[in-house]
Enzyme design. Sequence first.
Site, PDB file in Angstrom:
ATOM      1  N   SER A  65     -32.834  43.402  48.436  1.00  0.00           N
ATOM      2  CA  SER A  65     -32.898  44.906  49.605  1.00  0.00           C
ATOM      3  C   SER A  65     -34.000  44.540  50.552  1.00  0.00           C
ATOM      4  O   SER A  65     -34.469  43.894  50.698  1.00  0.00           O
ATOM      5  CB  SER A  65     -33.317  45.795  48.219  1.00  0.00           C
ATOM      6  OG  SER A  65     -32.244  46.313  47.092  1.00  0.00           O
TER       7      SER A  65
HETATM    8  N1  SAH Z   1     -32.756  43.775  43.069  1.00  0.00           N
HETATM    9  C1  SAH Z   1     -32.989  42.532  43.145  1.00  0.00           C
HETATM   10  C2  SAH Z   1     -31.584  43.213  44.595  1.00  0.00           C
HETATM   11  C3  SAH Z   1     -30.211  43.661  43.844  1.00  0.00           C
HETATM   12  S1  SAH Z   1     -28.311  43.288  44.108  1.00  0.00           S
HETATM   13  C4  SAH Z   1     -33.424  42.212  44.213  1.00  0.00           C
HETATM   14  O1  SAH Z   1     -34.380  42.478  44.442  1.00  0.00           O
HETATM   15  O2  SAH Z   1     -32.607  40.108  44.578  1.00  0.00           O
HETATM   16  C5  SAH Z   1     -27.514  43.923  43.092  1.00  0.00           C
HETATM   17  C6  SAH Z   1     -28.063  43.432  41.692  1.00  0.00           C
HETATM   18  O3  SAH Z   1     -27.115  43.966  40.930  1.00  0.00           O
HETATM   19  C7  SAH Z   1     -26.344  42.214  41.991  1.00  0.00           C
HETATM   20  O4  SAH Z   1     -27.727  40.981  41.880  1.00  0.00           O
HETATM   21  C8  SAH Z   1     -25.694  41.873  41.144  1.00  0.00           C
HETATM   22  O5  SAH Z   1     -25.280  41.047  40.679  1.00  0.00           O
HETATM   23  C9  SAH Z   1     -26.247  43.652  40.081  1.00  0.00           C
HETATM   24  N2  SAH Z   1     -25.123  43.622  39.468  1.00  0.00           N
HETATM   25  C10 SAH Z   1     -24.382  44.799  39.342  1.00  0.00           C
HETATM   26  N3  SAH Z   1     -23.917  45.647  38.591  1.00  0.00           N
HETATM   27  C11 SAH Z   1     -24.622  45.235  37.816  1.00  0.00           C
HETATM   28  C12 SAH Z   1     -25.009  45.749  36.283  1.00  0.00           C
HETATM   29  N4  SAH Z   1     -23.352  46.593  36.064  1.00  0.00           N
HETATM   30  N5  SAH Z   1     -26.080  45.441  35.404  1.00  0.00           N
HETATM   31  C13 SAH Z   1     -26.956  44.389  36.315  1.00  0.00           C
HETATM   32  N6  SAH Z   1     -26.665  43.785  37.611  1.00  0.00           N
HETATM   33  C14 SAH Z   1     -25.938  44.433  38.108  1.00  0.00           C
END
Ligand code: SAH
Length: 218
Positions: A65
Amino acid sequence: MDLSSSFEQARELMVRRQIEARGVSDQRVLAAMREIPRHIFAVRTHQNRSYDDCPLPIGFGQTISQPYMVAIMTQLLRLTGNEKVLELGTGSGYQAAILAKLANWVYTVERIPELSEMARLNTVECGLNNITFVIADGTKGWPDESPYDAIMVTAGAPGIPAPLFDQLAEGGRLVIPVGDRFSQTLKVVEKIGGVKRARDFLDCRFVDLVGEYGWSEP
Ligand code: SAH
């Protein structure tokens, strides 16, 4: 100037111009954003843009993000240092690292095993040892360690997954982007006397939260 001091300078400017200037005032949050080297969490090809005012790709169609979004979401959790926190969507591990600076323990759940492992290595490089990495469908939360004082969802959800509210401690706070697949509203949900109180904050755009209580596979 060597590379690490130019990263340090860029990070200081990021905090001042993108975060403080836009109204984030929690001093502990600002200190954590100054301390955690965001460039460690960026993939090598995007490292020179680590401190830019935008999200960055991390592979697998996912993103880390925008710095301001990380800061404002963290501030909304109002952490004091004693909390047990759950993050859904580990990604690069950057948000987990910020949370780990501000809380007692962080459980972070990711559905893509390769990202979880990369995130673990990134946080070890930062010297953090109060994060547990879980590979699972985070839309179901992580009941094993519940209740949590604070929960943060870093992917866009079609609604508030019921298990997350269930796993929130009394007086706890849940921050989650809710909307359609293209735009969402950042919501803060509090549990007061067992009852849900939700407030809307800002418009945002996140990658999909995919899972049982999220979106179906793309
Ligand atoms: N917080 C992260 C960015 C998140 S991007 C950072 O600081 O880099 C969103 C993430 O959510 C992705 O890696 C994606 O694979 C994950 N995601 C999506 N659906 C999910 C679920 N049901 N459970 C766990 N992770 C999930």
